[in-house]
Design a protein around this motif. Sequence first.
Motif, short mmCIF file in Angstrom:
data_model
loop_
_atom_site.label_atom_id
_atom_site.label_comp_id
_atom_site.label_asym_id
_atom_site.label_seq_id
_atom_site.Cartn_x
_atom_site.Cartn_y
_atom_site.Cartn_z
N SER A 2 6.50 10.57 9.60
CA SER A 2 6.13 9.29 8.97
C SER A 2 7.38 8.62 8.41
O SER A 2 8.37 9.29 8.10
N PHE A 3 7.32 7.31 8.32
CA PHE A 3 8.42 6.53 7.74
C PHE A 3 7.76 5.31 7.12
O PHE A 3 7.16 4.50 7.83
N ALA A 4 7.82 5.21 5.79
CA ALA A 4 7.12 4.12 5.11
C ALA A 4 8.09 3.04 4.65
O ALA A 4 9.12 3.35 4.05
N ILE A 5 7.75 1.80 4.96
CA ILE A 5 8.55 0.66 4.51
C ILE A 5 7.67 -0.14 3.54
O ILE A 5 6.59 -0.62 3.92
N ALA A 6 8.12 -0.26 2.30
CA ALA A 6 7.38 -1.00 1.28
C ALA A 6 7.99 -2.38 1.12
O ALA A 6 9.20 -2.50 0.90
N ILE A 7 7.18 -3.42 1.27
CA ILE A 7 7.68 -4.79 1.12
C ILE A 7 6.84 -5.51 0.07
O ILE A 7 5.66 -5.81 0.30
N ASP A 8 7.41 -5.72 -1.10
CA ASP A 8 6.69 -6.38 -2.19
C ASP A 8 7.28 -7.74 -2.50
O ASP A 8 8.40 -8.06 -2.07
N GLY A 9 6.52 -8.52 -3.26
CA GLY A 9 7.01 -9.82 -3.69
C GLY A 9 5.86 -10.78 -3.94
O GLY A 9 4.71 -10.46 -3.64
N PRO A 10 6.18 -11.95 -4.49
CA PRO A 10 5.13 -12.92 -4.84
C PRO A 10 4.58 -13.65 -3.61
O PRO A 10 5.10 -13.51 -2.51
N ALA A 11 3.54 -14.44 -3.84
CA ALA A 11 2.86 -15.18 -2.77
C ALA A 11 3.81 -16.15 -2.08
O ALA A 11 4.64 -16.79 -2.74
N ALA A 12 3.70 -16.24 -0.76
CA ALA A 12 4.41 -17.23 0.05
C ALA A 12 5.94 -17.12 0.00
O ALA A 12 6.65 -18.08 0.26
N ALA A 13 6.43 -15.91 -0.28
CA ALA A 13 7.89 -15.70 -0.26
C ALA A 13 8.38 -15.39 1.15
O ALA A 13 9.58 -15.38 1.41
N GLY A 14 7.44 -15.10 2.04
CA GLY A 14 7.80 -14.75 3.41
C GLY A 14 7.51 -13.30 3.76
O GLY A 14 7.81 -12.85 4.86
N LYS A 15 6.92 -12.59 2.81
CA LYS A 15 6.59 -11.16 3.01
C LYS A 15 5.80 -10.90 4.28
O LYS A 15 6.09 -9.98 5.01
N ALA A 73 -7.79 -16.31 -2.89
CA ALA A 73 -6.53 -15.78 -3.42
C ALA A 73 -6.61 -15.66 -4.94
O ALA A 73 -6.19 -14.64 -5.52
N GLN A 74 -7.16 -16.67 -5.60
CA GLN A 74 -7.29 -16.61 -7.06
C GLN A 74 -8.28 -15.52 -7.47
O GLN A 74 -8.03 -14.78 -8.42
N ALA A 75 -9.39 -15.42 -6.74
CA ALA A 75 -10.38 -14.38 -7.05
C ALA A 75 -9.74 -13.01 -6.87
O ALA A 75 -9.95 -12.10 -7.70
N ALA A 76 -8.91 -12.86 -5.82
CA ALA A 76 -8.22 -11.59 -5.57
C ALA A 76 -7.33 -11.24 -6.75
O ALA A 76 -7.34 -10.11 -7.24
N SER A 77 -6.58 -12.22 -7.24
CA SER A 77 -5.66 -11.90 -8.32
C SER A 77 -6.41 -11.61 -9.63
O SER A 77 -5.94 -10.83 -10.44
N ARG A 78 -7.61 -12.18 -9.78
CA ARG A 78 -8.40 -11.85 -10.99
C ARG A 78 -8.96 -10.44 -10.93
O ARG A 78 -8.94 -9.73 -11.94
N LEU A 152 1.50 -25.67 -6.41
CA LEU A 152 2.54 -25.12 -7.30
C LEU A 152 1.89 -24.49 -8.54
O LEU A 152 2.26 -23.38 -8.96
N ALA A 153 0.91 -25.19 -9.11
CA ALA A 153 0.23 -24.67 -10.30
C ALA A 153 -0.48 -23.36 -9.96
O ALA A 153 -0.45 -22.39 -10.74
N ASP A 154 -1.08 -23.32 -8.78
CA ASP A 154 -1.79 -22.14 -8.30
C ASP A 154 -0.85 -20.95 -8.13
O ASP A 154 -1.15 -19.83 -8.55
N VAL A 155 0.30 -21.22 -7.50
CA VAL A 155 1.30 -20.18 -7.26
C VAL A 155 1.81 -19.62 -8.60
O VAL A 155 1.90 -18.41 -8.79
N LYS A 156 2.08 -20.53 -9.54
CA LYS A 156 2.62 -20.09 -10.84
C LYS A 156 1.57 -19.29 -11.63
O LYS A 156 1.91 -18.31 -12.29
N ARG A 158 -0.86 -17.49 -10.36
CA ARG A 158 -1.03 -16.17 -9.73
C ARG A 158 0.18 -15.29 -10.03
O ARG A 158 0.03 -14.10 -10.33
N ASP A 159 1.39 -15.85 -9.98
CA ASP A 159 2.61 -15.08 -10.32
C ASP A 159 2.49 -14.49 -11.72
O ASP A 159 2.79 -13.33 -11.94
N ALA A 160 2.08 -15.35 -12.67
CA ALA A 160 2.03 -14.93 -14.07
C ALA A 160 1.00 -13.81 -14.23
O ALA A 160 1.26 -12.81 -14.93
N ARG A 161 -0.15 -13.95 -13.56
CA ARG A 161 -1.19 -12.92 -13.69
C ARG A 161 -0.73 -11.63 -13.02
O ARG A 161 -0.90 -10.53 -13.56
N ASP A 162 -0.12 -11.74 -11.83
CA ASP A 162 0.29 -10.54 -11.09
C ASP A 162 1.44 -9.80 -11.79
O ASP A 162 1.49 -8.57 -11.80
#
Length: 201
Positions: A2-15, A73-78, A152-156, A158-162
């Motif tokens: 096995s070889f695991a690659i973890a890719i994290d980051g905020p919404a819409a960063a290109g992950k 997306a908002q429901a997911a983050s809640r 933009l308000a949505d992204v911010k 979600r970022d703050a909650r996450d």
Amino acid sequence: MSFAIAIDGPAAAGKGTISKAVAAHFGFAHLDTGLLYRAVGAKVLDGVDPIEAARSLVAEDLENDALRTADVAQAASRIAVIGEVRAALVDFQRAFARRAGGAVLDGRDIGTVICPDAEAKLFVTASAEVRAARRHAELLGRGAEATLQEVLADVKERDARDAGRAEAPMVAAVDAVLIDTSSMSIEAAVTAAIAAVEAAR
Ligand code: C5P
């Protein structure tokens, strides 16, 4: 092996795009873990209890185009702040990470909580403005209606909650390679990601 690659980051960063390209490059399987939380969020919008929804999730629940909306997306983050919801999703993600043949998982807590022993870890980010502009274009492309300010308000929000939650907050693992895609083309970001994984091989 096995070889695991973890890719994290905020919404819409290109992950998502980077994860798919990295998985294709190495011939690894890919899991977008945001879909797990979105599937739970969608069920909760339909009136299901979040913990119940997380415990009864099945693979088919992830193959639903309706999971891509801003409301889901908002429901997911809640629901993602609920410890029991996260706990119900851990085993599936860890088993995926350790499947034979290699795996790429993208999310918020892969390098920190789900797979702290991942062989390669990336944290992909970009400014909130750049991410909102990308998400806005994507939404318009799918025929959805939203202003850039709303996105933009949505992204911010979600970022703050996450990033602010007590359980598995979004944060770069100390040993993650940081990739800021704010002024990078997608090709350049993919090349940087592949190089970072190669360096860990
Ligand atoms: O990545 P995506 O935008 O689809 O994720 C939706 C939401 O799911 C995130 O805002 C976050 O709250 C949650 N999530 C999480 N942990 C993950 C992946 C997603 O908490 N590993």
